[in-house]
Design a protein around this motif. Sequence first.
Motif, PDB file in Angstrom:
ATOM      1  N   LEU A  13       0.821  -1.206   0.000  1.00 51.78           N
ATOM      2  CA  LEU A  13       0.000   0.000   0.000  1.00 51.78           C
ATOM      3  C   LEU A  13       0.858   1.260   0.000  1.00 51.78           C
ATOM      4  N   ALA A  49      -3.301  -3.309  -4.154  1.00 60.26           N
ATOM      5  CA  ALA A  49      -2.981  -2.058  -3.468  1.00 60.26           C
ATOM      6  C   ALA A  49      -3.225  -0.864  -4.382  1.00 60.26           C
ATOM      7  N   LYS A  52      -6.857  -0.045  -4.624  1.00 58.38           N
ATOM      8  CA  LYS A  52      -7.389   0.591  -3.422  1.00 58.38           C
ATOM      9  C   LYS A  52      -6.979   2.055  -3.338  1.00 58.38           C
ATOM     10  N   VAL A  53      -5.745   2.366  -3.765  1.00 60.22           N
ATOM     11  CA  VAL A  53      -5.314   3.761  -3.791  1.00 60.22           C
ATOM     12  C   VAL A  53      -6.192   4.567  -4.742  1.00 60.22           C
ATOM     13  N   LEU A  83      -2.487   3.805   6.119  1.00 59.97           N
ATOM     14  CA  LEU A  83      -2.420   2.692   5.185  1.00 59.97           C
ATOM     15  C   LEU A  83      -3.610   1.753   5.349  1.00 59.97           C
ATOM     16  N   LEU A  86      -6.289   3.213   3.461  1.00 54.08           N
ATOM     17  CA  LEU A  86      -6.224   2.880   2.052  1.00 54.08           C
ATOM     18  C   LEU A  86      -6.803   1.502   1.782  1.00 54.08           C
ATOM     19  N   ALA A  87      -6.762   0.645   2.768  1.00 48.36           N
ATOM     20  CA  ALA A  87      -7.260  -0.716   2.583  1.00 48.36           C
ATOM     21  C   ALA A  87      -8.776  -0.784   2.489  1.00 48.36           C
TER      22      ALA A  87
END
Length: 323
Positions: A13, A49, A52-53, A83, A86-87
């Motif tokens: 991430l 990742a 998700k960003v 982070l 972000l998940a």
Amino acid sequence: MSDQPANLREQALEEAALWFASLQDEQVSEQERQAWQKWLAESVWHREAWAKVEQIDREFHQLPTQRSFQALQSAGRSRRQFLYGLAGAAVALPFAWHQRDILQAAWTPGTLHQTAVGERRQLALADGSQLWLNTNTLITVDERAARRQLFLLHGELYLQSAPETQALRINTDYGSVDMMNTELNIRLGNNSAHLAVTTGEARVQLAQDTTPVTVAKKESLAFNQTRSVLTEGISANDEAWRKGYLVAENMRLEDFLKALGRYHSQGWLKCSDAVANLRLIGHYPIADTRKVLDTLAQSLPVKVRHITPWFTLIEDNRNISHS
């Protein structure tokens, strides 16, 4: 992939966030784009990742600007919190945690006092004691009880008790602090509290330990509900924030940004690995974090890029590259 190790998920991430920041630059090179494509193809974790960003970026753009700032303010600034945001919970969880603190305060006896991110306040208690609240702090003060009490629910405070007054107790989730004729600073972290005694002494009772710990003048105590660590000396920043400064004493840039981020009301501060170990010395005004960032760009070999309203990246201005 819920069974993947948390540290690897977190690393993916972070790398995705840095790639996202780099690709926003109008001067991004074709080599960098190719390197990003290679990184993306290396692992399914990288692809998850990255997705998700992008999702979080879309969600923040859909929110009104003020709400997106408030979401980040309520979340705190730790690397792990961001982070995990972000998940998939960066928008919902900040409001949930903020509401949890407010709800807890509603059920806690006393008068509520709070500060926003970047705000500091000074209060006078009924007996003349002086109380300072640091950024993003939530407390209640109960002076009607037989034993005067403060409840620190979030953030940091400095208390200077008036002479010849009765004892006062500061309650936290990790334990209580009893003081009289004392000056002290106490800050809550994600999993512990940090106490620094400037004058006098304080007695700490851990939430799940029956043995009290005495903290004398110029001593510090880190503690959670079951354990404590006593050390000689206190940090300059245990007192400097009341005067409006963040003190850097040969501090790593990465650590400095984490500390400054507590006062930054416009999102998340991050530096690239290439500049993380640059050292800083000096006093920096916490009332204007943008000015501090400008100062960094003038005094260090770094470039400050405001990627989005919620993400500022500090990186090497000599060679901005992932290759």
